[in-house]
Design a protein around this motif. Structure first.
Motif, PDB file in Angstrom:
ATOM      1  N   MET A  34       9.498  39.423  26.128  1.00  0.00           N
ATOM      2  CA  MET A  34       8.404  39.824  25.251  1.00  0.00           C
ATOM      3  C   MET A  34       7.730  41.079  25.780  1.00  0.00           C
ATOM      4  O   MET A  34       7.439  41.182  26.975  1.00  0.00           O
ATOM      5  N   GLY A  35       7.494  42.002  24.870  1.00  0.00           N
ATOM      6  CA  GLY A  35       6.876  43.256  25.274  1.00  0.00           C
ATOM      7  C   GLY A  35       5.590  43.524  24.512  1.00  0.00           C
ATOM      8  O   GLY A  35       5.339  42.957  23.457  1.00  0.00           O
ATOM      9  N   TRP A  36       4.786  44.398  25.092  1.00  0.00           N
ATOM     10  CA  TRP A  36       3.604  44.944  24.430  1.00  0.00           C
ATOM     11  C   TRP A  36       3.771  46.457  24.331  1.00  0.00           C
ATOM     12  O   TRP A  36       4.176  47.107  25.306  1.00  0.00           O
ATOM     13  N   PHE A  37       3.457  46.974  23.163  1.00  0.00           N
ATOM     14  CA  PHE A  37       3.461  48.401  22.905  1.00  0.00           C
ATOM     15  C   PHE A  37       2.112  48.774  22.297  1.00  0.00           C
ATOM     16  O   PHE A  37       1.369  47.901  21.852  1.00  0.00           O
ATOM     17  N   ARG A  38       1.833  50.076  22.256  1.00  0.00           N
ATOM     18  CA  ARG A  38       0.613  50.518  21.596  1.00  0.00           C
ATOM     19  C   ARG A  38       0.873  51.840  20.884  1.00  0.00           C
ATOM     20  O   ARG A  38       1.775  52.597  21.260  1.00  0.00           O
ATOM     21  N   GLN A  39       0.040  52.088  19.878  1.00  0.00           N
ATOM     22  CA  GLN A  39       0.200  53.314  19.104  1.00  0.00           C
ATOM     23  C   GLN A  39      -1.157  53.823  18.668  1.00  0.00           C
ATOM     24  O   GLN A  39      -1.944  53.100  18.062  1.00  0.00           O
TER      25      GLN A  39
END
Length: 125
Positions: A34-39
């Motif tokens: 599981m990953g977390w990304f941001r934009q």
């Protein structure tokens, strides 16, 4: 099929903390990294952190290392992102994502099969 729903976003002053949660549906959650990304507006979606299926391996972007901690609880199909010492530049929509394969390419959005809809984090100075 995995459905992901993020929560925990909000507004906070610089130096504050937030904990994001990502709840997953499906009985196969425990088999996914599981990953977390941001934009941010006008920017590419960027990698924040990832955790292996059993929690034994984690990777972080250099910009958040030492301030953010990713963890998971497979018993309740949830992954977390604890964010401390928040900075205005951490302001973004944060997304969780699931992948079957954790590799050296874990920072690439193309590696991930499922995405949540995102939760807004705003850090004011």
């Amino acid at each position: 099929q995995v459905q992901l729903v993020e929560s925990g976003g909000g507004s906070v002053q610089a130096g504050g903390s937030l904990r994001l949660s990502c709840a997953a549906s499906g009985r196969t959650f425990g088999t996914y990294a599981m990953g977390w990304f941001r934009q941010s507006p006008g920017e590419e979606r960027e990698f924040v952190a990832v955790i292996s299926w059993n929690g034994a391996v984690t990777y972080y972007a250099s910009s958040v290392k030492g301030r953010f901690t990713i963890s998971r609880d497979n018993a309740i199909n949830t992954v977390y992102l604890q964010m401390n010492s928040l900075k205005p530049e951490d302001t973004a929509v944060y997304y969780c994502a699931a992948t079957k394969w954790l590799s050296s390419n874990h920072g690439s959005t193309g590696l991930y099969d499922y995405w949540g809809q995102g939760t807004q984090v705003t850090v004011s100075s």
